[in-house]
Design an enzyme around this catalytic site. Structure first.
Site, mmCIF file in Angstrom:
data_model
loop_
_atom_site.group_PDB
_atom_site.id
_atom_site.type_symbol
_atom_site.label_atom_id
_atom_site.label_comp_id
_atom_site.label_asym_id
_atom_site.label_seq_id
_atom_site.Cartn_x
_atom_site.Cartn_y
_atom_site.Cartn_z
ATOM 1 N N LYS A 53 -42.514 31.694 -11.462
ATOM 2 C CA LYS A 53 -43.734 31.669 -10.477
ATOM 3 C C LYS A 53 -43.392 32.871 -9.427
ATOM 4 O O LYS A 53 -44.728 33.397 -8.999
ATOM 5 C CB LYS A 53 -44.007 30.164 -9.801
ATOM 6 C CG LYS A 53 -44.404 29.334 -11.088
ATOM 7 C CD LYS A 53 -44.290 27.779 -10.485
ATOM 8 C CE LYS A 53 -44.534 26.930 -11.791
ATOM 9 N NZ LYS A 53 -44.237 25.377 -11.365
ATOM 10 N N GLN A 97 -41.605 21.699 -6.761
ATOM 11 C CA GLN A 97 -41.291 21.670 -8.288
ATOM 12 C C GLN A 97 -40.750 20.321 -8.869
ATOM 13 O O GLN A 97 -39.744 19.711 -8.189
ATOM 14 C CB GLN A 97 -40.143 22.762 -8.622
ATOM 15 C CG GLN A 97 -39.902 22.899 -10.184
ATOM 16 C CD GLN A 97 -40.979 23.518 -10.667
ATOM 17 O OE1 GLN A 97 -41.629 24.364 -10.505
ATOM 18 N NE2 GLN A 97 -41.075 22.962 -11.907
ATOM 19 N N ASP A 120 -51.063 23.065 -6.411
ATOM 20 C CA ASP A 120 -50.742 22.587 -7.868
ATOM 21 C C ASP A 120 -51.826 21.237 -8.326
ATOM 22 O O ASP A 120 -51.935 20.975 -9.231
ATOM 23 C CB ASP A 120 -49.418 21.636 -7.763
ATOM 24 C CG ASP A 120 -48.283 22.627 -8.466
ATOM 25 O OD1 ASP A 120 -48.704 23.578 -9.558
ATOM 26 O OD2 ASP A 120 -47.208 22.609 -8.056
#
Ligand code: NAD
Length: 286
Positions: A53, A97, A120
């Site tokens: 990412k 994460q 997200d």
């Protein structure tokens, strides 16, 4: 029949090129998009995902910062950092994460991310917006799958889409997005009876169970579009999807490879959401 390969790597590269142009334009106006990644512990797969990412940020002109915590970091420290990132005007997107170590409650950590920085799309506000059909940040993996389907011109309206997996980050939002495009949707999971009877009815089959090669050719309708979300690390260190690629390719109409299918699209959608978050913050200031 040999299936057409849905090349997520190539599509993601072209999306990143377009996003770079937008990010550079924002930077010229003094507003370079910024993404903060919060990584707790030393899970090997998580480290690889975060590295990918950050690399995608570098390629697209998005500033990135990595906030690392030890595996035994207290929840309070993680929540305090998220709060300070929420308040930082240079940070437009925050990703936490997953998975988190057990002392850090993931629901509380995800809920701590401000909705306008929740790139997200895992927080309740953005998931609720998706359910209600309102604009918001859509979880990146199902959003990336929709882009692949649209790009390939796979017909969705009136077709039967079967999703194997009901997680909040993949299966459920995938179902809502396909429903928005007028597919008839079936969601399967670990307690589903006669799974193969259902998957064989699918015009679009999305495998997101995290079970290496569980979808064999006998579970697929000839000509179907097969999307493999699974990323499974095998004992020999190689990666496998949830679909048994070679035999399924021989009967499907379309298929995504692993790697090179859904994975790069997930990352491209994360960058797109971050660039959008930055653009929205300009609009909010104006
Ligand atoms: P998860 O473990 O949260 O959910 C798995 C789902 O599959 C559950 O709903 C479970 O009921 C179902 N399931 C498990 N075994 C099953 C079986 N035998 N039959 C039917 N259903 C079964 O996983 P997740 O976070 O949704 O991820 C799923 C897979 O996708 C994993 O392999 C993960 O690594 C991968 N993934 C890939 C990307 C990407 O970018 N490509 C992104 C996220 C997750």
């Amino acid at each position: 029949m040999t299936a057409r390969i849905l090349d997520g790597k190539a599509l993601a590269a072209s999306l990143r090129a377009a996003l770079k142009a937008t990010a550079d334009g924002l930077a010229q106006r003094g507003l370079q998009p910024g993404l903060a990644a919060v990584l707790v512990g030393d899970d090997a797969a998580s480290q690889v995902y975060v590295r990918n990412k950050i690399r995608a940020c570098d390629e697209t002109g998005v500033r990135s910062e990595l906030h690392r915590f030890a595996a035994d970091a207290p929840e309070r420290a993680v929540l305090e950092r998220i709060a300070s990132l929420n308040a930082d005007p240079k940070v437009h997107g925050i990703l936490v994460q997953l998975p988190l170590p057990k002392q850090v409650n993931s629901e509380r950590a995800l809920a701590a991310v401000a909705a306008q920085k929740d790139v997200d799309g895992f927080g309740a506000e953005n998931l609720g917006a998706l359910l209600a059909g309102r604009p918001g940040f859509v979880p990146c993996t199902p959003a990336g799958v929709m882009r692949l389907l649209e790009h390939a011109g796979v017909p969705l309206a009136g077709r039967h889409a079967v999703i194997v997996g009901r997680s909040t980050i993949v299966g459920k939002p995938m179902a809502l997005l396909l429903l928005q495009k007028d597919a008839t949707v079936t969601i399967c999971h670990s307690k589903t009876a006669r799974l193969a009877d259902l998957t064989r009815q699918a015009d679009i089959l999305v495998a997101a169970a995290g079970r290496p090669r569980m979808i064999g050719a006998q579970m697929v309708k000839p000509g179907a579009c097969v999307i493999d979300v699974g990323i499974n690390r095998l004992a020999d260190g190689t990666l496998a999807g949830d679909v048994d690629f070679s035999p399924v390719r021989d009967i499907a109409g379309w298929i995504t490879p692993v790697p090179g299918g859904v994975g790069p699209m997930t990352v491209a959608m994360l960058i797109e959401n971050t660039v959008r978050a930055a653009a929205k913050s300009v609009a909010a200031r104006a």
